[in-house]
Write an enzyme that holds these catalytic residues in place. Structure first.
Site, PDB file in Angstrom:
ATOM      1  CB  ALA A 198      -5.720  50.141  24.740  1.00  0.00           C
ATOM      2  CD1 TRP A 242       0.106  45.681  20.949  1.00  0.00           C
ATOM      3  CD2 TRP A 242      -0.372  45.152  23.067  1.00  0.00           C
ATOM      4  NE1 TRP A 242       0.960  46.391  21.758  1.00  0.00           N
ATOM      5  CE2 TRP A 242       0.680  46.078  23.057  1.00  0.00           C
ATOM      6  CE3 TRP A 242      -0.856  44.660  24.288  1.00  0.00           C
ATOM      7  CZ2 TRP A 242       1.277  46.537  24.224  1.00  0.00           C
ATOM      8  CZ3 TRP A 242      -0.274  45.124  25.452  1.00  0.00           C
ATOM      9  CH2 TRP A 242       0.776  46.052  25.426  1.00  0.00           C
ATOM     10  CG  ASP A 283      -6.167  45.550  26.025  1.00  0.00           C
ATOM     11  OD1 ASP A 283      -6.239  46.700  26.513  1.00  0.00           O
ATOM     12  OD2 ASP A 283      -5.119  45.109  25.515  1.00  0.00           O
ATOM     13  CE  LYS A 298      -1.999  53.555  22.786  1.00  0.00           C
ATOM     14  NZ  LYS A 298      -1.310  52.595  23.675  1.00  0.00           N
TER      15      LYS A 298
END
Length: 393
Positions: free
Chosen positions: A209, A126, A207, A242
């Site tokens: 997400a 990212w 991470d 999300k």
């Protein structure tokens, strides 16, 4: 003073959003911005979220500050969702300003603990990971990850590169649904990663997400739980943007697993201190939505059902797109799309081919050919498939 500021390069994805808005062509398709959209092109408020907000509206009597670390109900509920249970003797946690804020706080924490820390980060990753580290002046090394030929993981290259990390370094890992590629490790491969980190003493920064967007809520947490169970120290930055659809509420958490209660207490104090320095008290509304849902069996069931609808919609779009491309190309070279997981896939197209999709077909995606599967619907999939073939991808 202010006239001495230097112009900053604009964010490429935000630029793409503005360019898409300015395009007056009918039938334009936005596959750039990383948000889930339903078949009508709307990022909906989830049913369980609406109900939770109603309950908060009816019951909340104060908007006074929360604690520096955020409310315990939220932190415990989210830790349980991510880790399966809450290892109270090892776990320190703080609410953060989204998953991005958790990443920033994790890097700050690591630098406090080890001023010489180096972060190993996947190539690609990212873009904001790199942007934050550059701004902070935190050294980083890229490790091989994406195989441009197979559109899968270059696992041998990855293993060789992360094995170079030293004790006290961080290895930044995507817990599931790799952004931007969609290519993910198997659980057996995660076992090998754990063994490498056990040997070197490097600490994983996970991470997370997109939990629930890949293979399922529990399945997407499996790698994180594996590392948490095997390694003495783990950092986890998780986001609710999300999977709860509360992007604008900026709801995240940073968790630190230590090897003792003393390490837990030191971590808890340091993370609370960092919250105080960076934004004082964390935002609460999104966190309260999440804790309201996760502490009520009925709301949890409703939320999980809708999350499964979202996940299965994306899987269906992946299958449809791979099938359309197989028919149009007469080959299986696009089958990787069906095997990827999460919101994104990286096509492996050149910047010139991505530009051709935009100029010829009003199809917008990031220049590295990352496309947001959730920006499609059953009607636009054939349009995209034809445009991909016409662009010579």
């Amino acid at each position: 003073m202010l006239s001495n500021l230097k112009p900053q390069a604009p964010d490429k994805i935000l630029m793409l959003i503005e360019e898409f808005k300015a395009d007056t062509r009918q039938g334009k398709i936005d596959l750039g911005v990383g948000v889930y959209k339903n078949p009508e092109g709307v990022t909906p408020v989830m049913r369980a979220v609406k109900e939770a907000e109603k309950r908060i509206w009816d019951s909340q009597i104060s908007k006074a500050y929360t604690g520096l670390a955020g409310e315990a109900d939220y932190r415990n509920a989210l830790a349980g969702m991510v880790l399966g249970s809450v290892p109270a003797d090892r776990l320190a946690s703080v609410a953060s300003v989204g998953g991005t804020g958790a990443i920033r706080q994790a890097l700050e924490l690591a630098r406090m603990a080890n001023p010489d820390v180096t972060v190993y980060v996947s190539d690609p990753t990212w873009p904001n990971h790199l942007s934050i580290m550059k701004f902070m002046g935190v050294p980083y090394v890229e490790y091989r990850y994406f195989d441009g030929a197979t559109r899968g993981v270059d696992f041998e290259g990855m293993k060789a590169d992360i094995a170079k990390a030293k004790k006290g370094d961080l290895v930044l890992l995507h817990g599931c649904c790799h952004n931007p590629t969609g290519a993910n490790l198997t659980l057996a491969q995660w076992e090998e990663v754990a063994a490498i980190l056990e040997k070197s003493g490097a600490i994983p920064l996970i991470d997370l997400a997109y939990q629930g967007f890949g293979d399922g809520l529990e399945e997407d947490a499996a790698a994180t739980r594996l590392l948490a169970g095997r390694l003495p120290e783990v950092l986890i930055a998780a986001s609710c943007s999300k999977n709860f659809g509360i992007y604008r509420e900026r709801t995240g958490i940073l968790m630190a697993l230590g090897d003792s209660t003393a390490a837990r207490d030191l971590s808890q104090g340091a993370m609370a201190f960092l919250n105080r320095q960076n934004f004082s008290f964390p935002p609460d509304h999104g966190a309260r939505i999440v804790s309201t849902i996760l502490t009520d069996a009925g709301l949890t069931a409703e939320w999980k059902a809708e999350l499964e609808e979202v996940r299965n919609t994306m899987l269906g779009l992946r299958t449809q797109l791979a099938s359309e491309l197989r028919d149009l190309s007469g080959s299986d070279r696009f089958d990787f799309i069906q095997h990827h997981r999460g919101m994104f896939s990286r096509l492996g197209a050149t910047p010139e081919q991505v530009a051709k999709l935009k100029s010829d077909a009003a199809i917008y995606m990031v220049g590295d050919s990352r496309l947001n599967i959730a920006g499609l619907n059953s009607d636009t999939v054939p349009v995209l498939a034809r445009a991909i073939i016409d662009a010579g991808i």
